[in-house]
Design a protein around this motif. Sequence first.
Motif, PDB file in Angstrom:
ATOM      1  N   GLU A   1       4.702   1.704  -5.593  1.00 32.56           N
ATOM      2  CA  GLU A   1       5.842   0.950  -6.117  1.00 32.56           C
ATOM      3  C   GLU A   1       7.168   1.539  -5.667  1.00 32.56           C
ATOM      4  O   GLU A   1       8.073   0.811  -5.263  1.00 32.56           O
ATOM      5  N   GLU A   2       7.299   2.858  -5.743  1.00 37.94           N
ATOM      6  CA  GLU A   2       8.552   3.519  -5.395  1.00 37.94           C
ATOM      7  C   GLU A   2       8.555   4.059  -3.974  1.00 37.94           C
ATOM      8  O   GLU A   2       9.528   3.913  -3.256  1.00 37.94           O
TER       9      GLU A   2
ATOM     10  N   MET B   1       7.889   3.279  -9.375  1.00 36.42           N
ATOM     11  CA  MET B   1       6.764   4.182  -9.534  1.00 36.42           C
ATOM     12  C   MET B   1       6.773   4.657 -10.979  1.00 36.42           C
ATOM     13  O   MET B   1       7.810   4.923 -11.553  1.00 36.42           O
TER      14      MET B   1
ATOM     15  N   ALA C   1      -1.151   1.748  -6.747  1.00 37.80           N
ATOM     16  CA  ALA C   1       0.037   0.911  -6.930  1.00 37.80           C
ATOM     17  C   ALA C   1       1.140   1.653  -7.669  1.00 37.80           C
ATOM     18  O   ALA C   1       2.329   1.423  -7.416  1.00 37.80           O
ATOM     19  N   GLU C   2       0.772   2.582  -8.563  1.00 35.33           N
ATOM     20  CA  GLU C   2       1.775   3.366  -9.298  1.00 35.33           C
ATOM     21  C   GLU C   2       2.584   4.249  -8.347  1.00 35.33           C
ATOM     22  O   GLU C   2       3.747   4.535  -8.607  1.00 35.33           O
TER      23      GLU C   2
END
Length: 126
Positions: free
Chosen positions: A51-52, A1, A47-48
């Motif tokens: 991701e994490e 992220m 998506a940011e």
Amino acid sequence: MSTRGTNFFDRWMAEHLPGVGTNDPAALSALTDQAMEAAHREGIEVAEIYEEVGSVFEAIAKAMQHREASLADEKVHDLLAARLAREARITEEQAGDLIERFGTDWDSLLNEAHFLKELEGRLGQE
């Protein structure tokens, strides 16, 4: 992220979750949608965040469970402190301090509270 995504999501949860009092999946789903819409408005790609976190829904649900456990622990602490204060005739603040120092074992708490009360009585006589 990304740092930007992490900062946004942490800030969003801090601002929006304290006022929510449910673990209802439909309500959590609505919160997830609100978080993603807010991210989009700030120009942060989903998506940011994904991701994490993986599942924003699960992250929000876990945060809610953790918060509810903390609130329950706090409520038990307050009830125990009130009972100890009443029964040992000490202040609730003193009772809370004893719970923090000695845990929640009732017999130990009563012993310590009575010792504290006796010590205060002796100091008051001097």
